[in-house]
Write a protein that holds these residues in place. Structure first.
Motif, PDB file in Angstrom:
ATOM      1  N   THR A   1      -5.684   4.203   5.403  1.00  8.57           N
ATOM      2  CA  THR A   1      -4.285   4.031   5.051  1.00  8.57           C
ATOM      3  C   THR A   1      -3.764   5.058   4.123  1.00  8.57           C
ATOM      4  OG1 THR A   1      -4.618   1.614   5.052  1.00  8.57           O
ATOM      5  CG2 THR A   1      -2.539   2.218   3.892  1.00  8.57           C
TER       6      THR A   1
ATOM      7  N   GLN B   1       0.728  -1.099  -0.014  1.00  7.71           N
ATOM      8  CA  GLN B   1       0.018   0.082  -0.148  1.00  7.71           C
ATOM      9  C   GLN B   1       0.987   1.151   0.034  1.00  7.71           C
ATOM     10  OE1 GLN B   1      -0.367  -2.738   1.815  1.00  7.71           O
ATOM     11  NE2 GLN B   1      -2.419  -3.100   2.340  1.00  7.71           N
ATOM     12  N   ARG B   2       1.939   1.327   0.843  1.00 11.88           N
ATOM     13  CA  ARG B   2       2.801   2.426   1.085  1.00 11.88           C
ATOM     14  C   ARG B   2       3.395   2.653  -0.514  1.00 11.88           C
ATOM     15  NH1 ARG B   2       5.040   1.425   7.076  1.00 11.88           N
ATOM     16  NH2 ARG B   2       2.855   1.609   8.087  1.00 11.88           N
TER      17      ARG B   2
ATOM     18  N   THR C   1      -0.557   7.173   5.645  1.00 12.93           N
ATOM     19  CA  THR C   1       0.497   7.160   4.994  1.00 12.93           C
ATOM     20  C   THR C   1       1.105   8.680   4.519  1.00 12.93           C
ATOM     21  OG1 THR C   1       0.327   4.945   4.216  1.00 12.93           O
ATOM     22  CG2 THR C   1       1.839   6.193   2.874  1.00 12.93           C
TER      23      THR C   1
END
Ligand SMILES: [Zn+2]
Ligand SMILES: [Zn+2]
Ligand SMILES: [Zn+2]
Ligand SMILES: [Zn+2]
Lengths: 146, 146
Positions: B56, B20-21, B60
């Motif tokens: 998220t 995801q990051r 992030t």
DNA sequence: ATAGAGATGATAATGATTATCAGTGATATA
DNA sequence: TATATCACTGATAATCATTATCATCTCTAT
């Protein structure tokens, strides 16, 4: 009632001075140099106009900022803060925010004219600018280095 | 994978690169020079990681800004916008916002060092500053004057 | 007086951001 | 390899500043 410059701005914009608006303006005058949130204005305005509601406070602050009687800025807490405009400072009003204690100092000095000049040369019409310095103030700097 | 400077910052802060990051960082790289809201990042990140959630994205972006990989700023629409940091620009990154079309131009030039110097003399430790010019851009200025 | 415009306060709605929490995945260790 | 630990994630609820709505009230001008 509020000084020539403010009265002119009110008149020029057909902004009638009701009791509530007067209360709010008085609060802002009482707090020259401070940066108040809408909620903080409400509390003080209620001392003068006990029934005033938050919606009126928001409406009035918004309008007073739009007609150039107040500054509107946001610092590090996601809420707008308002401050009465000093007649003389034109649009050279900047802020120094301490990252430790949150205190806000003012900076009227303006070295930005030359930058504005540059932009004008490039075809921009500069209407305003906003500058914030993030610092440790002398007091907090002291504490930090111990 | 993302350039030496970014990788170092990730490493220095023990920030693990999950799928995801990585997706979010890629989106930010793909949009160098643009100022994206969390929602806009979400849409593009979903093309790479279909199940990624908005929480998220917020987490992030917040972290990447905290470790100096992204800029975080707010313009005239009450939502934070993020932009990948150019290695060279250090903290001299300013914005020129057009009041008519909303376009944002960048200004890397920096005449503020002297002002910072003054503040240092007064005992402040300057950590950063933020400057915004509000203008009519050449195109909108043209339109306006017709 | 009376009609129309403007102003107000209560409250609902909005919208961005944050908190919560259960489930998942990676990592380290025995 | 099994297992305990810890970080990470997504869904969703909660928060909180601000704005919209609307019925009521108050001017102002005829
Ligand atoms: Zn301080
Ligand atoms: Zn100020
Ligand atoms: Zn423009
Ligand atoms: Zn930028």
């Amino acid at each position: 009632m509020f000084g020539k410059s403010i009265n002119n701005k009110l008149k020029d914009n057909d902004y009638r001075l009701t009791g509530q608006r007067t209360a709010i303006l008085e609060v802002m005058m009482d707090n020259q140099g401070r940066h108040l949130s809408a909620e903080e204005v409400l509390v003080q305005a209620r001392e003068k106009q006990p029934n005033i509601g938050i919606a009126t406070v928001y409406r009035t602050l918004e309008k007073l900022a739009a007609i150039d009687i107040l500054y509107k800025s946001m610092f590090n807490d996601d809420k707008y803060r308002y401050e009465i405009k000093d007649d003389h400072s034109e649009h050279h009003h900047h802020h120094i925010v301490c990252l430790a204690c949150g205190k806000i100092a003012e900076l009227e000095d303006d070295l930005l004219c030359s930058l504005e000049g540059q932009l004008e040369t490039q075809g921009f019409e500069v209407v305003d600018h906003e500058l914030k310095f993030f610092v440790y103030c002398p007091v907090c700097r002291e504490k930090k280095n111990k």
